[in-house]
Design a protein around this motif. Sequence first.
Motif, short mmCIF file in Angstrom:
data_model
loop_
_atom_site.label_atom_id
_atom_site.label_comp_id
_atom_site.label_asym_id
_atom_site.label_seq_id
_atom_site.Cartn_x
_atom_site.Cartn_y
_atom_site.Cartn_z
N TYR A 8 1.22 -10.73 -1.55
CA TYR A 8 0.09 -9.85 -1.30
C TYR A 8 -1.20 -10.55 -1.69
O TYR A 8 -1.19 -11.45 -2.53
N ASP A 124 -3.76 -1.74 -3.55
CA ASP A 124 -3.77 -0.67 -2.54
C ASP A 124 -4.48 0.54 -3.11
O ASP A 124 -4.54 0.74 -4.32
N LYS A 126 -4.55 4.74 -2.04
CA LYS A 126 -3.98 5.77 -1.17
C LYS A 126 -4.59 7.10 -1.54
O LYS A 126 -4.83 7.36 -2.72
N LEU B 83 -7.08 3.19 4.67
CA LEU B 83 -6.94 3.45 3.23
C LEU B 83 -7.14 4.93 2.89
O LEU B 83 -6.88 5.35 1.77
N ARG B 90 -1.41 -0.76 6.22
CA ARG B 90 -2.37 -1.06 5.16
C ARG B 90 -2.42 -2.56 4.88
O ARG B 90 -1.51 -3.29 5.25
N ASN B 92 -1.97 -4.35 2.15
CA ASN B 92 -0.73 -4.70 1.47
C ASN B 92 0.23 -3.53 1.65
O ASN B 92 0.03 -2.46 1.07
#
Lengths: 137, 137
Positions: A8, A124, A126, B83, B90, B92
């Motif tokens: 990543y 990330d 979310k 996101l 996404r 990652n």
Amino acid sequence: MTEIEIVYKPIGFVESDFKHQNEPEKIRNSESALLLDEIYIPALDGLLRFKHLIVLYHIDRSPGYAPKVHPHGDPNIPERGVLSTRSPCRPNPIGLTVVEVLEISGNRIRVKYLDALDGTPILDIKPYEKLFDSPPE
Amino acid sequence: MTEIEIVYKPIGFVESDFKHQNEPEKIRNSESALLLDEIYIPALDGLLRFKHLIVLYHIDRSPGYAPKVHPHGDPNIPERGVLSTRSPCRPNPIGLTVVEVLEISGNRIRVKYLDALDGTPILDIKPYEKLFDSPPE
């Protein structure tokens, strides 16, 4: 087990007043910011509708993998398996916190409650959705 | 932004009856298993005290990064930043589900509600703790 590597790249880094993990309560209750790479500005569109986000980050200052640890690093609590704790000494040191969004301006998201040190690589972001992110019943 | 690469190795793989993401509701409501590498058996010690776990996994069948997507892949919902959705597209592709533990035997954890396909690489397992994993207020 097959030897797969998963690679990543950080989407950004944490900006915080805290550089050392010696005041966990204080860190968690302070404000910090997620500074994302500018290429992800379009990917943030629509994020403002959510009050809470899940932030996943690479715990770059993890001491490394340990199968058993004292929960909360407290030597008075008996050791147990690291995967039954939130210790940073996990096989893949990914941290997770649910944060409150204070402000989004361009590639900078100001948040509260993030449990991560200054310079932590962000993996990330979310939207927090109760359906997926809390026990189903 | 600096070019850092973060490398993880799966701690195990998902066992599920589902190999394709065409019945999301059915997948989420079914039982599946987390089959971990045997070296992590000591790291699981103490996990039984938790009814719910957070599972982080690598969405290996992600179609790849897209800055904007239709939420839930539904063309009738206007596109927005990836996101601000739970789309697999996404930067990652890390997936997250809160699951219910049904049984732990050795290196195999039987769970309910996992939203991941058969063969998905598992990155991390954390006990679900309301303090960190739900909005603070």
